[in-house]
Design a protein around this motif. Structure first.
Motif, PDB file in Angstrom:
ATOM      1  N   LEU A 542       0.925  -1.269  -0.046  1.00 23.82           N
ATOM      2  CA  LEU A 542       0.199  -0.041  -0.115  1.00 23.82           C
ATOM      3  C   LEU A 542       0.843   1.302   0.011  1.00 23.82           C
ATOM      4  N   LYS A 543       1.928   1.249   0.798  1.00 20.10           N
ATOM      5  CA  LYS A 543       2.796   2.417   0.814  1.00 20.10           C
ATOM      6  C   LYS A 543       3.369   2.518  -0.635  1.00 20.10           C
ATOM      7  N   SER A 544       3.586   1.605  -1.346  1.00 15.86           N
ATOM      8  CA  SER A 544       4.523   1.691  -2.648  1.00 15.86           C
ATOM      9  C   SER A 544       3.306   2.325  -3.624  1.00 15.86           C
ATOM     10  N   ILE A 545       2.057   2.242  -3.322  1.00 10.57           N
ATOM     11  CA  ILE A 545       1.378   3.033  -4.399  1.00 10.57           C
ATOM     12  C   ILE A 545       0.282   4.203  -3.780  1.00 10.57           C
ATOM     13  N   GLY A 546       1.138   4.867  -2.832  1.00 10.37           N
ATOM     14  CA  GLY A 546       0.604   6.081  -2.263  1.00 10.37           C
ATOM     15  C   GLY A 546      -0.198   6.175  -1.310  1.00 10.37           C
ATOM     16  N   PHE A 547      -0.523   5.001  -0.611  1.00  6.17           N
ATOM     17  CA  PHE A 547      -1.296   4.804   0.578  1.00  6.17           C
ATOM     18  C   PHE A 547      -0.471   4.649   1.879  1.00  6.17           C
ATOM     19  N   ASP A 548      -1.228   5.364   2.925  1.00  3.71           N
ATOM     20  CA  ASP A 548      -0.614   4.873   4.257  1.00  3.71           C
ATOM     21  C   ASP A 548      -1.651   4.129   4.845  1.00  3.71           C
ATOM     22  N   CYS A 549      -1.203   2.925   5.952  1.00  6.49           N
ATOM     23  CA  CYS A 549      -2.158   1.904   6.294  1.00  6.49           C
ATOM     24  C   CYS A 549      -1.713   1.686   7.939  1.00  6.49           C
ATOM     25  N   VAL A 550      -2.757   1.937   8.664  1.00  6.10           N
ATOM     26  CA  VAL A 550      -2.522   1.900  10.308  1.00  6.10           C
ATOM     27  C   VAL A 550      -3.710   0.997  10.629  1.00  6.10           C
ATOM     28  N   GLY A 551      -3.486   0.127  11.504  1.00  7.78           N
ATOM     29  CA  GLY A 551      -4.271  -0.382  12.123  1.00  7.78           C
ATOM     30  C   GLY A 551      -3.855  -1.613  13.435  1.00  7.78           C
ATOM     31  N   THR A 552      -4.697  -2.665  13.766  1.00  5.32           N
ATOM     32  CA  THR A 552      -4.251  -3.630  14.609  1.00  5.32           C
ATOM     33  C   THR A 552      -3.837  -4.688  13.819  1.00  5.32           C
ATOM     34  N   LEU A 553      -2.970  -5.873  14.352  1.00  3.71           N
ATOM     35  CA  LEU A 553      -2.181  -6.493  13.831  1.00  3.71           C
ATOM     36  C   LEU A 553      -2.310  -8.110  14.460  1.00  3.71           C
ATOM     37  N   ARG A 554      -2.259  -9.122  13.814  1.00  2.00           N
ATOM     38  CA  ARG A 554      -2.056 -10.513  14.152  1.00  2.00           C
ATOM     39  C   ARG A 554      -0.578 -10.786  14.186  1.00  2.00           C
ATOM     40  N   THR A 555      -0.053 -11.002  15.110  1.00  2.69           N
ATOM     41  CA  THR A 555       1.604 -11.262  15.056  1.00  2.69           C
ATOM     42  C   THR A 555       1.723 -12.864  14.614  1.00  2.69           C
ATOM     43  N   ASN A 556       0.566 -13.455  14.316  1.00  3.21           N
ATOM     44  CA  ASN A 556       1.167 -14.885  13.603  1.00  3.21           C
ATOM     45  C   ASN A 556       0.965 -14.522  12.106  1.00  3.21           C
ATOM     46  N   ARG A 557       0.990 -13.369  11.578  1.00  6.18           N
ATOM     47  CA  ARG A 557       1.164 -12.948   9.809  1.00  6.18           C
ATOM     48  C   ARG A 557       2.753 -13.353   9.570  1.00  6.18           C
ATOM     49  N   LYS A 558       2.809 -13.787   8.566  1.00  6.32           N
ATOM     50  CA  LYS A 558       4.155 -13.711   7.905  1.00  6.32           C
ATOM     51  C   LYS A 558       4.911 -12.540   7.942  1.00  6.32           C
ATOM     52  N   TYR A 559       6.482 -12.585   7.916  1.00  7.39           N
ATOM     53  CA  TYR A 559       7.188 -11.364   7.970  1.00  7.39           C
ATOM     54  C   TYR A 559       7.018 -10.513   9.125  1.00  7.39           C
ATOM     55  N   VAL A 560       6.212 -10.855  10.336  1.00 11.40           N
ATOM     56  CA  VAL A 560       6.399  -9.994  11.736  1.00 11.40           C
ATOM     57  C   VAL A 560       7.504 -10.732  12.392  1.00 11.40           C
ATOM     58  N   PRO A 561       8.154  -9.833  12.987  1.00  7.97           N
ATOM     59  CA  PRO A 561       9.448 -10.460  13.619  1.00  7.97           C
ATOM     60  C   PRO A 561       9.119 -11.428  14.585  1.00  7.97           C
ATOM     61  N   THR A 562      10.317 -12.419  14.486  1.00  8.44           N
ATOM     62  CA  THR A 562       9.968 -13.597  15.805  1.00  8.44           C
ATOM     63  C   THR A 562       9.684 -12.984  17.118  1.00  8.44           C
ATOM     64  N   GLU A 563      10.781 -12.136  17.494  1.00 13.01           N
ATOM     65  CA  GLU A 563      10.563 -11.702  18.667  1.00 13.01           C
ATOM     66  C   GLU A 563       9.221 -11.210  19.147  1.00 13.01           C
TER      67      GLU A 563
END
Length: 767
Positions: A542-563
């Motif tokens: 989204l950032k690459s096409i001119g959007f900002d993105c904000v919200g809550t997140l599930r930490t089991n998503r891919k590419y979230v830091p392991t820590e």
């Protein structure tokens, strides 16, 4: 620390949940209709992955108290600021006689332990191991005495035993206003010791607000070692947030390739953070209506234009003929069947039909027949019968149609398209009109809305944190401030996922987000989403096409830091924050009453303090901007035209879309009119305009247009009643046989001086 209940309650409903919520492994029904407890996130482009597949931060893990984070100011401003309730005993003046208020100190507010002991389940009074005292500033601290005391409506006066007798003599029942205050004051009681001991106990479902539920996210229970003594590594971020560069390869091409979206080099936030306003995309649109029209009728006709209304008339007339032929072939057509009275409809009659539907949302009754009640009582609404008969209204409701059913066999549609075939023209038309007539402001929200449908329907969805719980789900893009519905998509089950290795964003959830925001690229919009959609890869896209993105997140998503994925709630204390940034995407976990995981492309880790409560700026802005869809649903709930029972699901969906179109027209009216109507006044004005411009009032039968070549003097020939009988207190009248039908009647014609039935024989007598 402020309780999670202070977060915005989206939708106004509560749901049952345990520790594991949306996306976790739970035996409870999960959002989206699944009752099997499967992991949400699989098959949507953001699957659960093992620790080896996740990126790790390039620095050591470090928990920071929220007070130690850099200070900042929230970017978004709420339309209505919430006022905090305060207690000032010096300004308290009791009603009636001067009765002293019993407090342990004139400057100390009452203890939160003053609850009514209800007994039974014990859920109304939170248990506490300590006797809590509240200071003047509202902070709570455990008393040195650990002795349990019985809670009552009067303050505990153990510390002042000398005046106990004199004080007890002044005790009195509290007034309603005092009880209401005491029941709400300090109700977010929390015992950290009990919490740590019960982490491994059996989870008991509890009712919580939706805002708290969506922010809960507990990952897999995996133990990790936290090295708090390791040095942190500062991260150098780019000063141009709209251009994404790889942090580890300075010689890499500037062009963004699909593989670059999934290379994250997580590090700590810099000591001198970049202000969010500099990282945020600049907004390049002039928001507001694209038409300078303020009249309610004119705005409504811009949405439901003449061409589309003629299309609905054509399909309705065609379906009436198909229905009559089908009933005739099946031997179901009877002389008394309503379809035998069908006559071709037109645009004017259909607009009158729409006006009556909208009037039913203002005047609310349980049954459709009650609107045509003309009895002389308090429940009478004679205005509906003036514009359309009940039988004609029911016939139009039965034959209302939007697409030729015979074309369904000739088209090669997938199951999802076939399920929405009958209402697809309305969906496409409204999506086109909504995007054409309005330009949204910078903050837009993506969320789901649910239209209640209790009947059997294979596209039904079960979402326990919605007010409807079961029904037809729609994905909607709404303006955060006004609730204007800009684009929507009906959930009709997805086809088999065909995720391309070259472009993983073709998975169902990322593709859904990108399709809904199509046409808004590179304009600086900020998209607010919950953890059903968010992921680091999608945020970077989204950032690459001119959007900002904000919200809550599930930490089991891919590419979230392991820590962050392995961090458990029990490893954090209330008020602690931990987060990482990759330069263009920030992931932060904040420990409030629960573990709150967030993602943003511009906020950073700055905090702000308001009314003595310190929160992340990201959380404050999220609570203000995420409620666009819920605001729309709240305004529609006051005028429920789709609440009337029907056995045809797509006709109820059509009524919901008609209702939404009126709301969008009202939002346009508020921004173009010099004299703005309120929502109810706008709808009443629209209904009156539709009925006045497109209807011919149905005259009483004696003045019917079917009476031809009948000319008589109305002033001389009019009906009247015979006088009452001469017996004492008699309510009966003289009766004489009617000159036309022979039945005994109490009415007669004054000009002819002949007995005649008023409604059935009066015209025949003078013809």
């Amino acid at each position: 620390m402020e309780s999670e209940r202070s977060l915005r309650v989206r939708g106004g409903s509560a749901r049952a949940t345990g520790v594991r919520t949306r996306g976790g492994r739970s035996s409870l029904p999960t959002r989206g209709g699944s009752r099997t407890g499967r992991v949400r996130g699989r098959g949507r482009g953001c699957p659960r992955s093992s620790v080896e597949q996740r990126p790790s931060a390039s620095c050591a893990f470090n928990l920071i108290a929220i007070e130690d984070l850099p200070a900042g100011e929230p970017i978004e401003q709420a339309l209505t600021e919430r006022s905090k309730r305060s207690w000032n005993p010096r300004n308290y003046e009791p009603d009636g006689e001067d009765i002293p208020v019993i407090l342990s100190s004139p400057a100390i507010p009452p203890s939160p332990a003053m609850y009514v002991e209800c007994g039974g389940s014990g859920t109304s009074t939170p248990s506490s191991r300590y006797n809590i005292q509240i200071s003047v500033h509202g902070s709570r601290s455990p008393s040195p005495s650990h002795k349990r005391v019985r809670r009552s409506l009067c303050p505990d006066q153990e510390h002042d035993t000398t005046n106990r007798d004199s004080i007890s003599s002044l005790r009195r029942p509290l007034r309603d206003s005092e009880i209401c205050y005491l029941l709400h004051y300090g109700s977010d009681d929390d015992d950290s010791d009990d919490e740590s001991q019960n982490d491994n106990d059996e989870i008991v479902p509890m009712i919580i607000p939706r805002a708290a539920g969506i922010l809960m996210d507990t990952p897999d229970d995996e133990e990790i070692e936290i090295d708090t003594a390791a040095a942190t590594k500062p991260l150098v971020t780019s000063s141009a947030p709209s251009i994404i560069s790889a942090p580890t390869s300075p010689a890499r091409d500037t062009g963004m390739k699909p593989s670059h979206f999934f290379e994250f080099d997580w590090g700590t936030f810099p000591d001198s953070p970049i202000p969010p306003t500099e990282r945020r995309e600049s907004f390049k649109e002039h928001s507001g209506p694209t038409v300078a029209v303020s009249d309610p009728y004119e705005i409504f006709r811009l949405i439901w234009d003449q061409e589309f209304m003629e299309f609905i008339v054509q399909e309705t007339n065609r379906y009436a003929q198909q229905l009559a032929a089908e009933m005739l072939d099946g031997g179901e057509l009877q002389a008394s069947s309503r379809i035998t009275e069908w006559k071709e409809t037109n645009v004017d009659e259909l607009l009158v039909f729409f006006g009556i539907l909208l009037a039913m949302g203002i005047v609310i009754k349980n049954r459709v027949e009650e609107y045509w009640n003309t009895e002389q009582n308090i429940f009478s609404t004679p205005g509906f019968k003036v514009y359309m008969s009940l039988r004609r209204f029911q016939l139009l409701s039965r034959c209302l149609h939007f697409n030729n059913s015979e074309n369904l066999r000739n088209l090669n549609l997938d199951p999802s398209q076939a399920k929405l075939f009958k209402v697809e023209p309305v969906i496409s038309h409204l999506n086109s009109k909504f995007t054409e007539l309005y330009i949204m402001k910078q903050n837009i929200a993506l969320d789901e809305s649910l239209l209640q449908w209790k009947g059997w329907l294979n596209i039904n969805q079960f979402i326990p944190n919605k007010a409807a719980a079961v029904g037809i789900k729609t994905y909607e893009i709404c303006e955060s401030q006004t609730g204007y519905l800009w684009r929507f998509k009906i959930h009709a089950h997805k086809a088999s996922p065909t995720v391309s290795e070259a472009d993983p964003f073709t998975a169902s959830t990322p593709a859904l987000v990108l399709n809904l925001i199509k046409g808004l690229e590179h304009k600086g919009y900020t998209l607010w989403m919950d953890n059903f959609y968010n992921s680091p890869a999608l945020a970077r896209k989204l950032k690459s096409i001119g959007f900002d993105c904000v919200g809550t997140l599930r930490t089991n998503r891919k590419y979230v830091p392991t820590e962050l994925t392995n961090l458990k709630k029990s490893q954090m204390k209330p008020g602690q924050v931990v987060g990482y940034t990759s330069g263009d995407v920030d992931c932060i976990i904040w420990r409030d009453q629960n573990r709150v995981a967030t993602i943003s492309t511009y906020h950073g880790n700055a905090v702000s303090t308001k009314n003595g409560v310190t929160k992340l700026i990201l959380i404050r802005d999220y609570n203000i901007c995420m409620g666009g869809v819920d605001k729309k649903d709240q305004m529609l709930a006051a005028f429920p035209i789709e609440r009337k029972r029907t056995q045809i699901w797509y006709k109820k969906l059509f009524k919901r879309l008609l209702n939404v179109s009126v709301l969008n027209a009202y939002i346009i009216h508020k921004q173009t009119a010099t004299e703005v109507l309120d929502h109810r006044g706008f709808r009443k004005n629209l209904v009156e305009s539709l009925l006045r411009r497109h209807s011919i009032k149905m005259q009483p039968y004696v003045f019917s247009a079917r009476v031809q070549d009948t000319i008589f003097e109305v002033s001389r020939h009019h009906p009247a009643e015979y006088p009452r009988l001469t017996s004492l207190n008699s309510t009966n009248r003289h009766r004489h046989p009617c000159k036309v039908c022979g039945k005994r009647t109490v009415t007669y014609c004054v000009g002819c001086d002949k007995p005649v039935c008023v409604f059935t024989c009066f015209v025949k007598l003078h013809n």
